[in-house]
Design a protein around this motif. Structure first.
Motif, PDB file in Angstrom:
ATOM      1  N   HIS A   1      35.886  35.487  -8.698  1.00  0.00           N
ATOM      2  CA  HIS A   1      35.440  34.941 -10.005  1.00  0.00           C
ATOM      3  C   HIS A   1      36.111  36.530 -10.437  1.00  0.00           C
ATOM      4  O   HIS A   1      34.856  37.761 -10.601  1.00  0.00           O
ATOM      5  CB  HIS A   1      34.921  34.435 -11.241  1.00  0.00           C
ATOM      6  N   ALA A   2      36.566  37.017 -11.090  1.00  0.00           N
ATOM      7  CA  ALA A   2      37.235  38.454 -11.104  1.00  0.00           C
ATOM      8  C   ALA A   2      38.029  38.894 -12.476  1.00  0.00           C
ATOM      9  O   ALA A   2      37.746  37.861 -13.041  1.00  0.00           O
ATOM     10  CB  ALA A   2      39.006  39.194 -10.019  1.00  0.00           C
ATOM     11  N   GLN A   3      37.134  39.702 -13.140  1.00  0.00           N
ATOM     12  CA  GLN A   3      37.095  40.075 -14.250  1.00  0.00           C
ATOM     13  C   GLN A   3      39.140  40.939 -14.354  1.00  0.00           C
ATOM     14  O   GLN A   3      39.849  41.450 -12.767  1.00  0.00           O
ATOM     15  CB  GLN A   3      36.537  41.590 -14.602  1.00  0.00           C
ATOM     16  N   VAL A   4      39.872  40.685 -15.507  1.00  0.00           N
ATOM     17  CA  VAL A   4      41.127  40.807 -15.636  1.00  0.00           C
ATOM     18  C   VAL A   4      41.239  42.006 -15.130  1.00  0.00           C
ATOM     19  O   VAL A   4      42.235  42.268 -14.149  1.00  0.00           O
ATOM     20  CB  VAL A   4      41.858  39.904 -16.448  1.00  0.00           C
ATOM     21  N   GLN A   5      40.518  43.323 -15.400  1.00  0.00           N
ATOM     22  CA  GLN A   5      40.826  43.912 -15.151  1.00  0.00           C
ATOM     23  C   GLN A   5      41.146  45.079 -13.846  1.00  0.00           C
ATOM     24  O   GLN A   5      41.294  45.560 -13.298  1.00  0.00           O
ATOM     25  CB  GLN A   5      40.844  45.408 -15.930  1.00  0.00           C
ATOM     26  N   ALA A   6      40.369  43.776 -13.056  1.00  0.00           N
ATOM     27  CA  ALA A   6      40.016  43.712 -11.461  1.00  0.00           C
ATOM     28  C   ALA A   6      40.835  43.305 -10.503  1.00  0.00           C
ATOM     29  O   ALA A   6      41.149  43.066  -9.256  1.00  0.00           O
ATOM     30  CB  ALA A   6      38.683  43.450 -11.100  1.00  0.00           C
ATOM     31  N   LEU A   7      42.031  42.380 -11.019  1.00  0.00           N
ATOM     32  CA  LEU A   7      43.026  41.229 -10.750  1.00  0.00           C
ATOM     33  C   LEU A   7      43.618  42.546 -10.016  1.00  0.00           C
ATOM     34  O   LEU A   7      43.584  41.751  -7.984  1.00  0.00           O
ATOM     35  CB  LEU A   7      43.707  40.793 -11.083  1.00  0.00           C
ATOM     36  N   GLY A   8      44.432  43.009  -9.915  1.00  0.00           N
ATOM     37  CA  GLY A   8      45.334  44.216  -8.940  1.00  0.00           C
ATOM     38  C   GLY A   8      44.469  44.292  -7.718  1.00  0.00           C
ATOM     39  O   GLY A   8      45.054  44.903  -6.653  1.00  0.00           O
ATOM     40  N   PHE A   9      43.273  44.930  -7.783  1.00  0.00           N
ATOM     41  CA  PHE A   9      42.243  45.628  -6.843  1.00  0.00           C
ATOM     42  C   PHE A   9      41.866  44.338  -5.666  1.00  0.00           C
ATOM     43  O   PHE A   9      41.876  44.333  -4.236  1.00  0.00           O
ATOM     44  CB  PHE A   9      40.774  45.684  -7.538  1.00  0.00           C
ATOM     45  N   TYR A  10      41.567  43.152  -6.127  1.00  0.00           N
ATOM     46  CA  TYR A  10      41.427  42.139  -5.153  1.00  0.00           C
ATOM     47  C   TYR A  10      42.648  41.767  -4.564  1.00  0.00           C
ATOM     48  O   TYR A  10      43.476  41.240  -3.655  1.00  0.00           O
ATOM     49  CB  TYR A  10      40.808  40.335  -6.105  1.00  0.00           C
ATOM     50  N   GLU A  11      43.995  41.988  -5.903  1.00  0.00           N
ATOM     51  CA  GLU A  11      45.350  41.415  -4.968  1.00  0.00           C
ATOM     52  C   GLU A  11      45.366  42.133  -3.761  1.00  0.00           C
ATOM     53  O   GLU A  11      46.064  41.985  -2.871  1.00  0.00           O
ATOM     54  CB  GLU A  11      46.386  41.509  -6.417  1.00  0.00           C
ATOM     55  N   ARG A  12      45.616  42.903  -4.338  1.00  0.00           N
ATOM     56  CA  ARG A  12      45.710  44.265  -3.231  1.00  0.00           C
ATOM     57  C   ARG A  12      44.746  44.135  -1.440  1.00  0.00           C
ATOM     58  O   ARG A  12      45.114  44.292  -0.859  1.00  0.00           O
ATOM     59  CB  ARG A  12      45.124  45.839  -2.987  1.00  0.00           C
ATOM     60  N   LEU A  13      44.214  42.832  -1.471  1.00  0.00           N
ATOM     61  CA  LEU A  13      43.021  43.184  -0.990  1.00  0.00           C
ATOM     62  C   LEU A  13      43.055  41.273   0.424  1.00  0.00           C
ATOM     63  O   LEU A  13      42.987  40.739   0.505  1.00  0.00           O
ATOM     64  CB  LEU A  13      41.650  43.229  -1.078  1.00  0.00           C
ATOM     65  N   GLY A  14      44.557  40.896  -0.546  1.00  0.00           N
ATOM     66  CA  GLY A  14      45.281  39.485  -0.213  1.00  0.00           C
ATOM     67  C   GLY A  14      44.692  38.341  -1.229  1.00  0.00           C
ATOM     68  O   GLY A  14      44.632  37.204  -0.808  1.00  0.00           O
ATOM     69  N   TYR A  15      43.714  38.615  -2.821  1.00  0.00           N
ATOM     70  CA  TYR A  15      43.580  37.531  -3.210  1.00  0.00           C
ATOM     71  C   TYR A  15      44.745  36.957  -3.227  1.00  0.00           C
ATOM     72  O   TYR A  15      44.958  37.564  -4.437  1.00  0.00           O
ATOM     73  CB  TYR A  15      41.564  37.843  -3.723  1.00  0.00           C
ATOM     74  N   GLU A  16      44.643  35.339  -3.865  1.00  0.00           N
ATOM     75  CA  GLU A  16      45.611  35.332  -4.563  1.00  0.00           C
ATOM     76  C   GLU A  16      45.469  34.268  -6.402  1.00  0.00           C
ATOM     77  O   GLU A  16      44.075  34.013  -6.173  1.00  0.00           O
ATOM     78  CB  GLU A  16      46.258  33.944  -4.845  1.00  0.00           C
ATOM     79  N   ALA A  17      45.571  35.150  -7.038  1.00  0.00           N
ATOM     80  CA  ALA A  17      44.486  34.403  -8.504  1.00  0.00           C
ATOM     81  C   ALA A  17      44.988  32.962  -8.330  1.00  0.00           C
ATOM     82  O   ALA A  17      46.446  32.726  -8.298  1.00  0.00           O
ATOM     83  CB  ALA A  17      45.250  35.348  -9.958  1.00  0.00           C
ATOM     84  N   GLU A  18      44.730  32.496  -9.326  1.00  0.00           N
ATOM     85  CA  GLU A  18      45.018  30.710  -9.673  1.00  0.00           C
ATOM     86  C   GLU A  18      44.167  30.469 -10.787  1.00  0.00           C
ATOM     87  O   GLU A  18      43.024  30.827 -11.120  1.00  0.00           O
ATOM     88  CB  GLU A  18      44.288  29.992  -8.333  1.00  0.00           C
TER      89      GLU A  18
END
Length: 149
Positions: free
Chosen positions: A114-131
């Motif tokens: 459950h990512a803070q919105v400001q950290a979405l890019g960090f997790y996307e770079r690690l292969g995570y997809e928002a849903e």
């Protein structure tokens, strides 16, 4: 060095990092930061060579993860925190990878966070997809993200 936290002394270091990052910096109410899941979660702890605590995160697995996610084989990454002095060094990504490995070792086939919105890019770079939609957690906008392990 990143390792699994073991014992009360390590858990105190984990809680200290989370207090610094979430309670002090982000104004998360202290009573929301620590919960019953701390007792059953696997915690990872990053320490500098001199033993200074730098970062942490936890893995919720097994029955607790199933209760929270509703998905068989899904584990949950949470409470990822890196102290200000260690940000931008790659430590956050290293902690995520350590938690992913622990997730695999505990039978996880997919990881949810459950990512803070400001950290979405960090997790996307690690292969995570928002849903799903953005939601509030402790006064901070979040979004659920997943990744196949």
């Amino acid at each position: 060095m990143i390792r699994v936290a073991v014992g009360e002394a390590d858990l105190a270091l984990v809680h200290g990092i989370r207090r610094e990052v979430f309670v002090v910096e982000q104004n998360v109410p202290e009573e929301l930061e620590y919960d019953e899941l701390d007792a059953t979660s696997l915690h990872v702890l990053a320490l500098a060579e001199d033993g200074t605590p730098l970062g942490t995160g936890r893995l919720i697995h097994g029955d607790e993860a199933l209760k929270l996610t509703g998905v068989e084989g899904r584990v949950l990454l949470g409470r990822l925190a890196v102290v200000r002095a260690a940000r931008g060094t790659g430590l956050g990504a290293d902690l995520v990878r350590a938690i992913e490995q622990a997730g695999r070792e505990h039978g996880g086939r997919e990881l949810e966070l459950h990512a803070q919105v400001q950290a979405l890019g960090f997790y996307e770079r690690l292969g995570y997809e928002a849903e799903g939609p953005v939601y509030d957690d402790a006064g901070i906008p979040h979004r659920t993200m997943t990744r196949v392990l």
